[in-house]
Design a protein around this motif. Structure first.
Motif, PDB file in Angstrom:
ATOM      1  N   ALA A 161      -0.663   0.189  -0.603  1.00  0.00           N
ATOM      2  CA  ALA A 161      -1.519  -0.884  -1.121  1.00  0.00           C
ATOM      3  C   ALA A 161      -1.254  -2.187  -0.366  1.00  0.00           C
ATOM      4  O   ALA A 161      -2.199  -2.902   0.016  1.00  0.00           O
ATOM      5  CB  ALA A 161      -1.278  -1.065  -2.617  1.00  0.00           C
ATOM      6  N   SER A 162       0.015  -2.504  -0.146  1.00  0.00           N
ATOM      7  CA  SER A 162       0.345  -3.735   0.594  1.00  0.00           C
ATOM      8  C   SER A 162      -0.147  -3.652   2.033  1.00  0.00           C
ATOM      9  O   SER A 162      -0.684  -4.620   2.585  1.00  0.00           O
ATOM     10  CB  SER A 162       1.857  -3.964   0.565  1.00  0.00           C
ATOM     11  N   ALA A 163       0.035  -2.483   2.638  1.00  0.00           N
ATOM     12  CA  ALA A 163      -0.419  -2.300   4.014  1.00  0.00           C
ATOM     13  C   ALA A 163      -1.939  -2.416   4.108  1.00  0.00           C
ATOM     14  O   ALA A 163      -2.477  -3.006   5.056  1.00  0.00           O
ATOM     15  CB  ALA A 163       0.046  -0.942   4.532  1.00  0.00           C
ATOM     16  N   GLN A 164      -2.641  -1.886   3.120  1.00  0.00           N
ATOM     17  CA  GLN A 164      -4.104  -1.935   3.136  1.00  0.00           C
ATOM     18  C   GLN A 164      -4.603  -3.361   2.965  1.00  0.00           C
ATOM     19  O   GLN A 164      -5.581  -3.767   3.601  1.00  0.00           O
ATOM     20  CB  GLN A 164      -4.670  -1.036   2.034  1.00  0.00           C
ATOM     21  N   ARG A 165      -3.937  -4.140   2.113  1.00  0.00           N
ATOM     22  CA  ARG A 165      -4.333  -5.545   1.961  1.00  0.00           C
ATOM     23  C   ARG A 165      -4.155  -6.292   3.277  1.00  0.00           C
ATOM     24  O   ARG A 165      -5.014  -7.089   3.680  1.00  0.00           O
ATOM     25  CB  ARG A 165      -3.508  -6.207   0.863  1.00  0.00           C
ATOM     26  N   PHE A 166      -3.055  -6.030   3.951  1.00  0.00           N
ATOM     27  CA  PHE A 166      -2.806  -6.670   5.236  1.00  0.00           C
ATOM     28  C   PHE A 166      -3.872  -6.259   6.250  1.00  0.00           C
ATOM     29  O   PHE A 166      -4.427  -7.101   6.968  1.00  0.00           O
ATOM     30  CB  PHE A 166      -1.414  -6.272   5.740  1.00  0.00           C
ATOM     31  N   ALA A 167      -4.171  -4.976   6.312  1.00  0.00           N
ATOM     32  CA  ALA A 167      -5.184  -4.493   7.256  1.00  0.00           C
ATOM     33  C   ALA A 167      -6.560  -5.064   6.930  1.00  0.00           C
ATOM     34  O   ALA A 167      -7.369  -5.321   7.832  1.00  0.00           O
ATOM     35  CB  ALA A 167      -5.220  -2.966   7.237  1.00  0.00           C
ATOM     36  N   GLY A 168      -6.843  -5.279   5.650  1.00  0.00           N
ATOM     37  CA  GLY A 168      -8.119  -5.870   5.277  1.00  0.00           C
ATOM     38  C   GLY A 168      -8.260  -7.284   5.785  1.00  0.00           C
ATOM     39  O   GLY A 168      -9.383  -7.737   6.087  1.00  0.00           O
ATOM     40  N   GLU A 169      -7.142  -7.997   5.899  1.00  0.00           N
ATOM     41  CA  GLU A 169      -7.173  -9.382   6.384  1.00  0.00           C
ATOM     42  C   GLU A 169      -7.033  -9.484   7.900  1.00  0.00           C
ATOM     43  O   GLU A 169      -7.648 -10.343   8.530  1.00  0.00           O
ATOM     44  CB  GLU A 169      -6.034 -10.171   5.727  1.00  0.00           C
ATOM     45  N   ARG A 170      -6.206  -8.602   8.487  1.00  0.00           N
ATOM     46  CA  ARG A 170      -5.880  -8.731   9.902  1.00  0.00           C
ATOM     47  C   ARG A 170      -6.384  -7.574  10.758  1.00  0.00           C
ATOM     48  O   ARG A 170      -6.201  -7.584  11.978  1.00  0.00           O
ATOM     49  CB  ARG A 170      -4.349  -8.828  10.073  1.00  0.00           C
ATOM     50  N   GLY A 171      -7.016  -6.582  10.132  1.00  0.00           N
ATOM     51  CA  GLY A 171      -7.492  -5.426  10.885  1.00  0.00           C
ATOM     52  C   GLY A 171      -6.394  -4.396  11.075  1.00  0.00           C
ATOM     53  O   GLY A 171      -5.242  -4.590  10.693  1.00  0.00           O
ATOM     54  N   GLY A 172      -6.754  -3.272  11.671  1.00  0.00           N
ATOM     55  CA  GLY A 172      -5.802  -2.224  11.962  1.00  0.00           C
ATOM     56  C   GLY A 172      -5.933  -1.024  11.039  1.00  0.00           C
ATOM     57  O   GLY A 172      -6.703  -1.038  10.075  1.00  0.00           O
ATOM     58  N   ARG A 173      -5.186   0.008  11.338  1.00  0.00           N
ATOM     59  CA  ARG A 173      -5.201   1.241  10.560  1.00  0.00           C
ATOM     60  C   ARG A 173      -3.803   1.565  10.074  1.00  0.00           C
ATOM     61  O   ARG A 173      -2.808   1.174  10.685  1.00  0.00           O
ATOM     62  CB  ARG A 173      -5.736   2.408  11.397  1.00  0.00           C
ATOM     63  N   LEU A 174      -3.735   2.297   8.975  1.00  0.00           N
ATOM     64  CA  LEU A 174      -2.455   2.626   8.378  1.00  0.00           C
ATOM     65  C   LEU A 174      -1.892   3.910   8.992  1.00  0.00           C
ATOM     66  O   LEU A 174      -2.629   4.870   9.243  1.00  0.00           O
ATOM     67  CB  LEU A 174      -2.596   2.821   6.868  1.00  0.00           C
ATOM     68  N   LEU A 175      -0.572   3.898   9.246  1.00  0.00           N
ATOM     69  CA  LEU A 175       0.110   5.059   9.799  1.00  0.00           C
ATOM     70  C   LEU A 175       1.409   5.298   9.053  1.00  0.00           C
ATOM     71  O   LEU A 175       2.106   4.349   8.676  1.00  0.00           O
ATOM     72  CB  LEU A 175       0.422   4.856  11.291  1.00  0.00           C
ATOM     73  N   ARG A 176       1.733   6.560   8.855  1.00  0.00           N
ATOM     74  CA  ARG A 176       3.031   6.929   8.316  1.00  0.00           C
ATOM     75  C   ARG A 176       4.022   7.145   9.464  1.00  0.00           C
ATOM     76  O   ARG A 176       3.645   7.244  10.637  1.00  0.00           O
ATOM     77  CB  ARG A 176       2.904   8.204   7.482  1.00  0.00           C
ATOM     78  N   PHE A 177       5.280   7.235   9.113  1.00  0.00           N
ATOM     79  CA  PHE A 177       6.354   7.358  10.094  1.00  0.00           C
ATOM     80  C   PHE A 177       6.077   8.479  11.096  1.00  0.00           C
ATOM     81  O   PHE A 177       6.173   8.280  12.326  1.00  0.00           O
ATOM     82  CB  PHE A 177       7.674   7.616   9.351  1.00  0.00           C
ATOM     83  N   LYS A 178       5.732   9.647  10.611  1.00  0.00           N
ATOM     84  CA  LYS A 178       5.545  10.805  11.487  1.00  0.00           C
ATOM     85  C   LYS A 178       4.246  10.755  12.280  1.00  0.00           C
ATOM     86  O   LYS A 178       4.047  11.591  13.181  1.00  0.00           O
ATOM     87  CB  LYS A 178       5.614  12.094  10.663  1.00  0.00           C
TER      88      LYS A 178
END
Length: 216
Positions: free
Chosen positions: A175-192
């Motif tokens: 959720a925190s990562a998605q909020r950041f991506a909504g403001e600054r762009g980008g895609r979410l990735l897991r460690f692997k």
């Protein structure tokens, strides 16, 4: 004539040397020079791509922390991948801790951490990835240390980290990562999901040719 030195037998032999003879003499001298011992400094010259500026930080038994617990970044610590001071960018910092003695290496960003994990022995001589007991990254939202394997990373945002590139900011939850991506762009990735191909794309270093001395 005054001042003229009479020719000696040796000078006569030198004068009679042909061009071929001079070349043979030069080759003989060169071969002899190759047999001379090299200086200790030249024999000990390290590979150009080995970073020499980031010794590990030993575990402090008086700190009150357990051996594998995350610890504050020392002001003097240097990133073994890029040579920067992670303490100057705490929101991006990362660390690994070795299981046998608690030695820690600190990184300026999650990107440097992932690059390190690809070839631990290159940046920490005598070490292997299997010897690492814990990995941590800073939560970009709160600044708290979180397990690197459990973090969610954002790739391709407009945020520029210490290396002035997309440095994979880390977050404790999606959720925190998605909020950041909504403001600054980008895609979410897991460690692997962070692949060697992606790391090559994001790596802006010049082949780790850091030959500075600690504290420079």
């Amino acid at each position: 004539m005054l001042g003229r030195t009479p020719p000696t037998p040796a000078m006569g032999r030198l004068a009679r040397l042909s061009g071929t003879g001079v070349l043979a003499l030069a080759l003989t001298l060169a071969a002899a020079l190759q047999l001379l011992p090299r200086s200790a400094s030249s024999m000990a010259e390290p590979p150009a791509d080995v970073c020499l500026i980031a010794p590990p930080t030993p575990f402090d038994a008086k700190s009150g922390l357990s051996l594998l617990a995350p610890r504050p970044v020392p002001a003097e610590a240097r990133c073994p991948v890029c040579g920067m001071h992670p303490a100057r960018s705490p929101a991006w910092a990362a660390q690994v801790i070795f299981a046998d003695n608690g030695d820690a290496q600190f990184f300026d960003s999650p990107l440097s951490l992932f690059i390190y994990l690809q070839d631990v022995g290159r940046f920490s001589r005598g070490r292997k990835a299997a010897e690492i007991g814990a990995l941590y990254v800073s939560d970009a939202a709160s600044g708290a240390w979180i397990a690197a394997e459990a973090a969610v990373y954002v790739q391709g945002s407009s945020a520029l980290g210490p290396m002035r590139a997309g440095n994979l900011p880390a977050f404790a939850d999606a959720a925190s990562a998605q909020r950041f991506a909504g403001e600054r762009g980008g895609r979410l990735l897991r460690f692997k999901e962070i692949s060697p191909a992606l790391l090559r794309e994001l790596d802006t270093r010049s082949h780790q040719k850091h030959r500075e001395k600690a504290g420079a």
